[in-house]
Design a protein around this motif. Structure first.
Motif, PDB file in Angstrom:
ATOM      1  N   GLN A 134       1.496  -0.884   0.533  1.00  0.00           N
ATOM      2  CA  GLN A 134      -0.040   0.280   0.332  1.00  0.00           C
ATOM      3  C   GLN A 134       1.144   0.977  -0.253  1.00  0.00           C
ATOM      4  O   GLN A 134       0.704   1.815  -0.096  1.00  0.00           O
ATOM      5  CB  GLN A 134      -0.720  -0.074   1.524  1.00  0.00           C
TER       6      GLN A 134
ATOM      7  N   HIS B  77       2.452   1.637  -3.498  1.00  0.00           N
ATOM      8  CA  HIS B  77       1.351   2.457  -4.334  1.00  0.00           C
ATOM      9  C   HIS B  77       0.981   4.108  -4.126  1.00  0.00           C
ATOM     10  O   HIS B  77       0.892   4.808  -4.841  1.00  0.00           O
ATOM     11  CB  HIS B  77      -0.372   1.142  -3.702  1.00  0.00           C
TER      12      HIS B  77
ATOM     13  N   GLN C 178      -0.615  -1.640 -12.267  1.00  0.00           N
ATOM     14  CA  GLN C 178       0.018  -1.844 -10.787  1.00  0.00           C
ATOM     15  C   GLN C 178       0.752  -0.831 -10.573  1.00  0.00           C
ATOM     16  O   GLN C 178       1.953  -1.194 -10.281  1.00  0.00           O
ATOM     17  CB  GLN C 178       0.121  -3.180 -10.399  1.00  0.00           C
ATOM     18  N   TYR C 179       0.124   0.149 -10.001  1.00  0.00           N
ATOM     19  CA  TYR C 179       1.296   1.471  -8.956  1.00  0.00           C
ATOM     20  C   TYR C 179       2.101   0.757  -7.732  1.00  0.00           C
ATOM     21  O   TYR C 179       2.896   1.939  -7.158  1.00  0.00           O
ATOM     22  CB  TYR C 179       0.265   2.250  -9.143  1.00  0.00           C
ATOM     23  N   SER C 180       1.678  -0.430  -7.769  1.00  0.00           N
ATOM     24  CA  SER C 180       1.944  -0.988  -6.630  1.00  0.00           C
ATOM     25  C   SER C 180       4.449  -2.136  -6.902  1.00  0.00           C
ATOM     26  O   SER C 180       5.063  -1.712  -6.633  1.00  0.00           O
ATOM     27  CB  SER C 180       1.460  -2.340  -5.201  1.00  0.00           C
TER      28      SER C 180
ATOM     29  N   THR D 205       5.498   1.904 -12.847  1.00  0.00           N
ATOM     30  CA  THR D 205       5.619   3.163 -12.464  1.00  0.00           C
ATOM     31  C   THR D 205       6.250   4.060 -13.411  1.00  0.00           C
ATOM     32  O   THR D 205       6.733   5.536 -13.765  1.00  0.00           O
ATOM     33  CB  THR D 205       5.783   3.235 -11.197  1.00  0.00           C
TER      34      THR D 205
END
Length: 120
Positions: free
Chosen positions: A45, A48, A95-97, A102
């Motif tokens: 989290q 993310h 997937q921002y994790s 990114t």
């Protein structure tokens, strides 16, 4: 005779086949270490959230740079439109994790606006 032989053969197959498996022994399920699971979820989290901020900061920086480069309000509006319609709305889902995804999306945003500014 054939019937007796067949019955004996089938009985032997079932007996031998079943005996190799034996009785199944069940164990209690393994205990789950909840603190490790919570820690892993917290790490994902946080990654993310950090990556969402990185992408948002990149978009803000590009908008500021477009505003700085604009000679007029019309030009600024046009560049803002290009960036919003041609780049932001065309951004692939990620997937921002994932740090690498990114990085790819940030590179995409810069490449996209540079392309649009050269060709429009």
């Amino acid at each position: 005779m054939k019937k007796t032989l067949f019955t004996t053969a089938m009985l032997s197959i079932f007996t031998l086949g079943y005996s190799q498996y034996g009785v199944t022994q069940y164990r209690d399920p393994a205990r789950i270490d909840m603190s490790s699971s919570i820690n892993a979820a917290t790490i994902l989290q946080n990654r993310h959230n950090s990556n969402v901020r990185r992408v948002q900061n990149t978009m803000d920086n590009i908008f500021r740079e477009l505003e700085r480069k604009s000679q007029s309000d019309d030009e600024k509006n046009h560049l803002d439109y290009l960036f919003t319609e041609k780049c932001i709305k065309k951004m692939p889902n990620i997937q921002y994790s994932s740090d690498s995804q990114t990085d790819n999306i940030i590179r995409f945003l810069y490449d996209c606006i540079n392309y649009e500014m050269k060709n429009n």
